[in-house]
Design a protein around this motif. Structure first.
Motif, PDB file in Angstrom:
ATOM      1  N   LEU A 229       0.852  -1.198   0.000  1.00 17.11           N
ATOM      2  CA  LEU A 229       0.000   0.000   0.000  1.00 17.11           C
ATOM      3  C   LEU A 229       0.878   1.236   0.000  1.00 17.11           C
ATOM      4  O   LEU A 229       1.512   1.566   0.988  1.00 17.11           O
ATOM      5  CB  LEU A 229      -0.927   0.007   1.219  1.00 17.11           C
ATOM      6  CG  LEU A 229      -1.816   1.252   1.365  1.00 17.11           C
ATOM      7  CD1 LEU A 229      -2.760   1.408   0.165  1.00 17.11           C
ATOM      8  CD2 LEU A 229      -2.603   1.211   2.675  1.00 17.11           C
ATOM      9  N   HIS A 230       0.893   1.934  -1.142  1.00 11.17           N
ATOM     10  CA  HIS A 230       1.794   3.082  -1.296  1.00 11.17           C
ATOM     11  C   HIS A 230       1.186   4.373  -0.752  1.00 11.17           C
ATOM     12  O   HIS A 230       1.897   5.356  -0.573  1.00 11.17           O
ATOM     13  CB  HIS A 230       2.190   3.237  -2.771  1.00 11.17           C
ATOM     14  CG  HIS A 230       3.090   2.109  -3.239  1.00 11.17           C
ATOM     15  ND1 HIS A 230       4.408   2.297  -3.569  1.00 11.17           N
ATOM     16  CD2 HIS A 230       2.860   0.782  -3.389  1.00 11.17           C
ATOM     17  CE1 HIS A 230       4.943   1.147  -3.911  1.00 11.17           C
ATOM     18  NE2 HIS A 230       4.036   0.208  -3.806  1.00 11.17           N
ATOM     19  N   VAL A 231      -0.109   4.386  -0.496  1.00  6.86           N
ATOM     20  CA  VAL A 231      -0.747   5.557   0.098  1.00  6.86           C
ATOM     21  C   VAL A 231      -1.229   5.148   1.490  1.00  6.86           C
ATOM     22  O   VAL A 231      -2.347   4.648   1.682  1.00  6.86           O
ATOM     23  CB  VAL A 231      -1.921   6.043  -0.777  1.00  6.86           C
ATOM     24  CG1 VAL A 231      -2.556   7.301  -0.154  1.00  6.86           C
ATOM     25  CG2 VAL A 231      -1.449   6.327  -2.205  1.00  6.86           C
ATOM     26  N   ALA A 232      -0.369   5.326   2.480  1.00  4.40           N
ATOM     27  CA  ALA A 232      -0.656   4.823   3.831  1.00  4.40           C
ATOM     28  C   ALA A 232      -1.964   5.399   4.378  1.00  4.40           C
ATOM     29  O   ALA A 232      -2.663   4.735   5.154  1.00  4.40           O
ATOM     30  CB  ALA A 232       0.506   5.167   4.760  1.00  4.40           C
ATOM     31  N   GLU A 233      -2.305   6.618   3.941  1.00  2.00           N
ATOM     32  CA  GLU A 233      -3.502   7.267   4.457  1.00  2.00           C
ATOM     33  C   GLU A 233      -4.783   6.501   4.106  1.00  2.00           C
ATOM     34  O   GLU A 233      -5.811   6.663   4.746  1.00  2.00           O
ATOM     35  CB  GLU A 233      -3.598   8.705   3.932  1.00  2.00           C
ATOM     36  CG  GLU A 233      -2.469   9.634   4.402  1.00  2.00           C
ATOM     37  CD  GLU A 233      -1.125   9.329   3.755  1.00  2.00           C
ATOM     38  OE1 GLU A 233      -0.094   9.596   4.395  1.00  2.00           O
ATOM     39  OE2 GLU A 233      -1.127   8.757   2.612  1.00  2.00           O
ATOM     40  N   ARG A 234      -4.717   5.666   3.089  1.00  2.00           N
ATOM     41  CA  ARG A 234      -5.897   4.849   2.730  1.00  2.00           C
ATOM     42  C   ARG A 234      -6.297   3.939   3.906  1.00  2.00           C
ATOM     43  O   ARG A 234      -7.476   3.783   4.206  1.00  2.00           O
ATOM     44  CB  ARG A 234      -5.587   3.987   1.501  1.00  2.00           C
ATOM     45  CG  ARG A 234      -5.490   4.748   0.215  1.00  2.00           C
ATOM     46  CD  ARG A 234      -6.823   5.309  -0.230  1.00  2.00           C
ATOM     47  NE  ARG A 234      -6.816   5.669  -1.641  1.00  2.00           N
ATOM     48  CZ  ARG A 234      -7.834   6.278  -2.254  1.00  2.00           C
ATOM     49  NH1 ARG A 234      -8.917   6.605  -1.564  1.00  2.00           N
ATOM     50  NH2 ARG A 234      -7.790   6.589  -3.542  1.00  2.00           N
ATOM     51  N   TRP A 235      -5.292   3.356   4.561  1.00  2.00           N
ATOM     52  CA  TRP A 235      -5.619   2.483   5.676  1.00  2.00           C
ATOM     53  C   TRP A 235      -6.146   3.281   6.863  1.00  2.00           C
ATOM     54  O   TRP A 235      -7.166   2.940   7.452  1.00  2.00           O
ATOM     55  CB  TRP A 235      -4.438   1.624   6.111  1.00  2.00           C
ATOM     56  CG  TRP A 235      -4.676   1.052   7.477  1.00  2.00           C
ATOM     57  CD1 TRP A 235      -4.046   1.406   8.627  1.00  2.00           C
ATOM     58  CD2 TRP A 235      -5.672   0.093   7.836  1.00  2.00           C
ATOM     59  NE1 TRP A 235      -4.580   0.711   9.702  1.00  2.00           N
ATOM     60  CE2 TRP A 235      -5.578  -0.106   9.245  1.00  2.00           C
ATOM     61  CE3 TRP A 235      -6.646  -0.619   7.117  1.00  2.00           C
ATOM     62  CZ2 TRP A 235      -6.410  -0.975   9.927  1.00  2.00           C
ATOM     63  CZ3 TRP A 235      -7.489  -1.501   7.810  1.00  2.00           C
ATOM     64  CH2 TRP A 235      -7.349  -1.665   9.192  1.00  2.00           C
ATOM     65  N   THR A 236      -5.481   4.391   7.162  1.00  2.00           N
ATOM     66  CA  THR A 236      -5.919   5.179   8.310  1.00  2.00           C
ATOM     67  C   THR A 236      -7.330   5.720   8.071  1.00  2.00           C
ATOM     68  O   THR A 236      -8.163   5.737   8.986  1.00  2.00           O
ATOM     69  CB  THR A 236      -4.940   6.343   8.588  1.00  2.00           C
ATOM     70  OG1 THR A 236      -4.673   7.030   7.367  1.00  2.00           O
ATOM     71  CG2 THR A 236      -3.625   5.822   9.147  1.00  2.00           C
TER      72      THR A 236
END
Ligand SMILES: NC(=O)C1=CN([C@@H]2O[C@H](COP(=O)(O)OP(=O)(O)OC[C@H]3O[C@@H](n4cnc5c(N)ncnc54)[C@H](OP(=O)(O)O)[C@@H]3O)[C@@H](O)[C@H]2O)C=CC1
Ligand SMILES: N[C@@H](C=O)C(=O)O
Length: 262
Positions: A229-236
């Motif tokens: 997951l290259h956009v960590a903010e997606r998980w948060t």
């Protein structure tokens, strides 16, 4: 007796588990390697003893077999040297839901859910008592993706994510670290074992890169590590939306959209 930190790694005969064994041996940890293929385990163990001068025990076990699972549970309960559990052993799903049999369903759940949970349960009390220890559970991004078409496999991996979040809330206050690692397609035998040609996949991560990234999360004491997951903010954002949904639950009455108009 040595107090050398020891990692017990399930599914250590190949793939992600074997790579974890390489990396923890490089870090100086003694190892307990668990899988069914004793010849592969013995070969890896001897190489790591020779190359890394660490103690490596081989524990042949079919984790879908109750007696074998109990043996590994006992080792986790009784061996105070083990302070890291890598709950890695797992299998993917062959065929769609309608092609599953009672046996294939039971095997998938027994390995991916039951054995992982039972081994964490075997380790957790001793780790909590010691105020230390790490439990790493291998999930998958497929646990977010019913679209992938492996409905039972993905459900087992959604279980791993939920369990890891719950264990972290319960165990971190007692000094125990819990990590869920969620790979995407990674170049291992799991695909061939599921009857899928990995070369038909558009993108596949190298297993060394996956495990090295997972260990960056491990060293940071990250709870959810999603190397692809290259956009960590997606998980948060996803986990924040989950918590927002819970905040909007009003248990006393059904929502207006479900209430019959008078
Ligand atoms: N590779 C990928 O694309 C992805 C993998 N994962 C997860 O990573 C973990 C490791 O997968 P990966 O390394 O790719 O898979 P592999 O198939 O390469 O390795 C699986 C390991 O688990 C062991 N294993 C399988 N069945 C049993 C059993 N009944 N009892 C004990 N051990 C068993 C195998 O050893 P043996 O046959 O000797 O028993 C092997 O060591 C799994 O949980 C998987 O779901 C998650 C996302 C992506
Ligand atoms: N193991 C893979 C699916 O078969 C994955 O989790 O991506």
């Amino acid at each position: 007796m040595t107090t050398q930190s020891t990692a017990l790694i399930t599914g250590a005969s190949t793939g992600i588990g074997a790579t974890y064994a390489e990396r923890f041996a490089q870090r100086g940890h003694d190892l307990v390697l668990v899988a069914r293929d004793k010849a592969r385990l013995d070969a890896l163990a001897q190489r790591l003893r020779d190359e890394r001068q660490v103690a490596v025990d081989v524990l042949q076990a079919d984790l879908t077999n109750q007696a074998d699972l109990a043996t590994v549970e006992a080792r986790l309960r009784d061996d105070a040297r083990i302070d890291i559990l890598i709950n890695n052993a797992g299998m993917a799903q062959s065929g769609g839901f309608e092609q599953q049999t009672a046996e294939s369903i039971d095997r998938l759940i027994a390995l991916n859910i039951t054995s992982l949970t039972r081994l964490a349960a075997a380790a957790a009390p001793r780790f909590a008592q010691a105020g230390a220890g790490s439990i790493v559970n291998l999930g998958s991004v497929v646990g977010f993706a019913p679209e992938f078409g492996m409905s039972i496999y993905g459900a087992t991996k959604a279980f791993v994510l939920f369990l890891s979040q719950g264990l972290s809330l319960e165990l971190v206050p007692k000094g125990v670290y819990v990590q869920a690692v969620l790979p995407a397609a990674t170049r291992t035998e799991i695909w061939e074992r599921a009857g899928i040609d990995v070369n038909t996949l558009t993108e596949v991560m190298d297993v060394d890169e996956l495990v090295d990234a997972a260990l960056v999360g491990f060293d940071r004491r990250e709870l959810i590590t999603i190397p692809p997951l290259h956009v960590a903010e997606r998980w948060t954002a996803l986990d924040g939306a989950r918590q927002g949904l819970l905040a909007d639950i009003r248990q006393a009455h059904a929502a207006d959209r479900y209430r019959q108009q008078a």
